[in-house]
Design an enzyme around this catalytic site. Structure first.
Site, mmCIF file in Angstrom:
data_model
loop_
_atom_site.group_PDB
_atom_site.id
_atom_site.type_symbol
_atom_site.label_atom_id
_atom_site.label_comp_id
_atom_site.label_asym_id
_atom_site.label_seq_id
_atom_site.Cartn_x
_atom_site.Cartn_y
_atom_site.Cartn_z
ATOM 1 N N ALA A 1 0.902 -1.213 -0.119
ATOM 2 C CA ALA A 1 -0.034 0.113 0.028
ATOM 3 C C ALA A 1 0.772 1.367 -0.081
ATOM 4 O O ALA A 1 0.263 2.329 0.152
ATOM 5 C CB ALA A 1 -1.029 0.002 1.429
ATOM 6 N N SER B 1 7.614 -2.876 4.738
ATOM 7 C CA SER B 1 8.985 -3.426 4.748
ATOM 8 C C SER B 1 9.850 -2.807 5.694
ATOM 9 O O SER B 1 10.631 -3.387 6.296
ATOM 10 C CB SER B 1 9.516 -3.307 3.501
ATOM 11 O OG SER B 1 9.621 -1.761 3.054
ATOM 12 N N ASP C 1 11.942 5.962 5.278
ATOM 13 C CA ASP C 1 10.845 4.983 5.976
ATOM 14 C C ASP C 1 11.422 4.471 7.215
ATOM 15 O O ASP C 1 10.732 4.469 8.049
ATOM 16 C CB ASP C 1 10.552 3.931 5.012
ATOM 17 C CG ASP C 1 9.871 4.315 3.487
ATOM 18 O OD1 ASP C 1 9.494 5.641 3.538
ATOM 19 O OD2 ASP C 1 9.848 3.525 2.741
#
Length: 388
Positions: free
Chosen positions: A123, A128, A177
């Site tokens: 999405a 991850s 991230d």
């Protein structure tokens, strides 16, 4: 919904015996600052309430035995065999972290791991990174590294997680991230300087202003290892080389027109225009949030989406329809978020409009005979840590 208790129970079922502990890490949604991280730029993500939980127990035989609620078969691999592309799939992120920690001088003797998660996979919400950071948090504690105790240590862990993703999972992502999953604070967005690695926490409490952040998981196919992401990164590196700078962060928005004239390549011009203006939009968004000017934040969202769609060419029909529908139903602003090519969109909406806006987007998808999206409101949540 998974939590530490249920994940520990699943460990007992799949692995046997008790885990040493359970650690978790959040997914992320980026408010603004897309494809800026690998250009040394700025990004403004928040950690999601959705988390990945890892129940972990050390081994001494040099093997990784990995189980996941989302995978039918376990993975059993020797740490000595971990290398780019091996093991493949979801296990590469776990094995990659163990490998990276070992490369940093902290050998891992082996691990039993069971993973549970409610971070949507595919999405564009960093499932991850949540997986990597949950395992990295576990290794910090199990190896006595103490890196969860302060921001510098967490930055180190985030770097190892990025190395795992780049080298072993072979996904050429930037470090945003992992940084937000490791370094977030509740009720704050994190201004991440991807050149220096510094972070600054920016208050982000929409509820106090009667607002909410709606996420639309388009469920359109999303992958960062199919070549398109890497192609964008190569274009930026080529442009920086032509312009004689280390990264596109070195190009101030005031000098953009001159830089574009020097490139003499339509595609490179478009990519550079997005990156330079997007970094500027991050700075404007931080100022608007500090001033409580959410109308300005919304306008910046819209401009960011147009730039990603037209100059960076990473949007898709599902993302565009999500954004357009949200705006048509009164959103202050909306944009795709994440790497693109599918994934998710976000919309800044009035709190009372969360359900009707989500319903309108769902209806728009149904009319086009697309898979129904997942629509949910999120708040800025906490970073990786130990749960039990």
């Amino acid at each position: 919904m998974p939590d530490a208790v249920t994940t520990a129970a699943r460990f007992r079922e799949t692995v046997g015996g008790d885990p040493t502990g359970v650690w978790s890490a959040p997914g992320r949604v980026n408010l603004i600052g897309e494809h800026t991280d690998y250009n040394g730029g700025l990004a403004l993500p928040i950690a999601l309430p959705q988390r990945t939980y890892a129940a972990v127990r050390p081994r001494v035989d040099g093997r990784l035995r990995l189980h996941s609620d989302a995978a039918r078969d376990p993975v059993d691999v020797a740490l000595a065999d971990v290398k780019p592309g091996t093991p493949g799939g979801w296990a590469s992120y776990v094995a990659g972290v163990a490998w990276a920690v070992g490369e940093a001088g902290h050998p891992v003797g082996g691990l039993d791991v069971h993973v549970s998660s409610d971070v949507p996979v595919g999405a564009g919400l960093s499932s991850s990174a949540a997986l990597e950071c949950s395992v990295a948090a576990a290794l910090s504690d199990l190896l006595g590294l103490g890196l969860l105790a302060d921001d510098d240590g967490r930055a180190t862990l985030a770097g190892w997680c990025q190395q795992a993703e780049n080298v072993i999972a072979e996904a050429p992502t930037g470090g945003m991230d992992q940084a937000i999953s490791m370094r977030a604070e509740p009720a704050h967005a994190t201004l991440l300087d991807c050149r220096s690695g510094a972070v600054e926490q920016v208050p982000f409490d929409l509820a106090a202003s009667g607002l909410a952040l709606l996420v639309v998981d388009t469920r359109a196919e999303h992958a960062l290892v199919d070549g398109q992401y890497a192609a964008r990164r190569r274009s930026c590196e080529r442009a920086a080389q032509i312009l004689g700078v280390a990264t596109l962060r070195e190009i101030p928005v005031a000098d953009l027109d001159d830089a574009l004239r020097r490139l003499r390549d339509g595609e490179l011009e478009a990519r550079v225009r997005h990156v330079v203006t997007e970094i500027d939009r991050v700075e404007q968004c931080v100022a608007a949030l500090r001033d409580g000017d959410f109308d300005a934040v919304g306008r910046l969202f819209v401009a960011s989406h147009a730039s990603l769609r037209d100059d960076y060419e990473v949007s898709c029909d599902e993302l565009d329809v999500s954004v357009d529908t949200a705006m048509a139903h009164g959103a202050l602003g909306a944009r795709m978020t994440g790497g693109g090519f599918g994934g998710s969109a976000i919309a800044l909406v009035r709190a009372e409009s969360v359900a009707p806006t989500g319903a309108a987007v769902t209806d728009a998808f149904v009319r086009r005979r697309w898979t129904e999206p997942g629509c949910f409101a999120v708040t800025a949540s906490a970073a990786a840590g130990r749960d039990s």
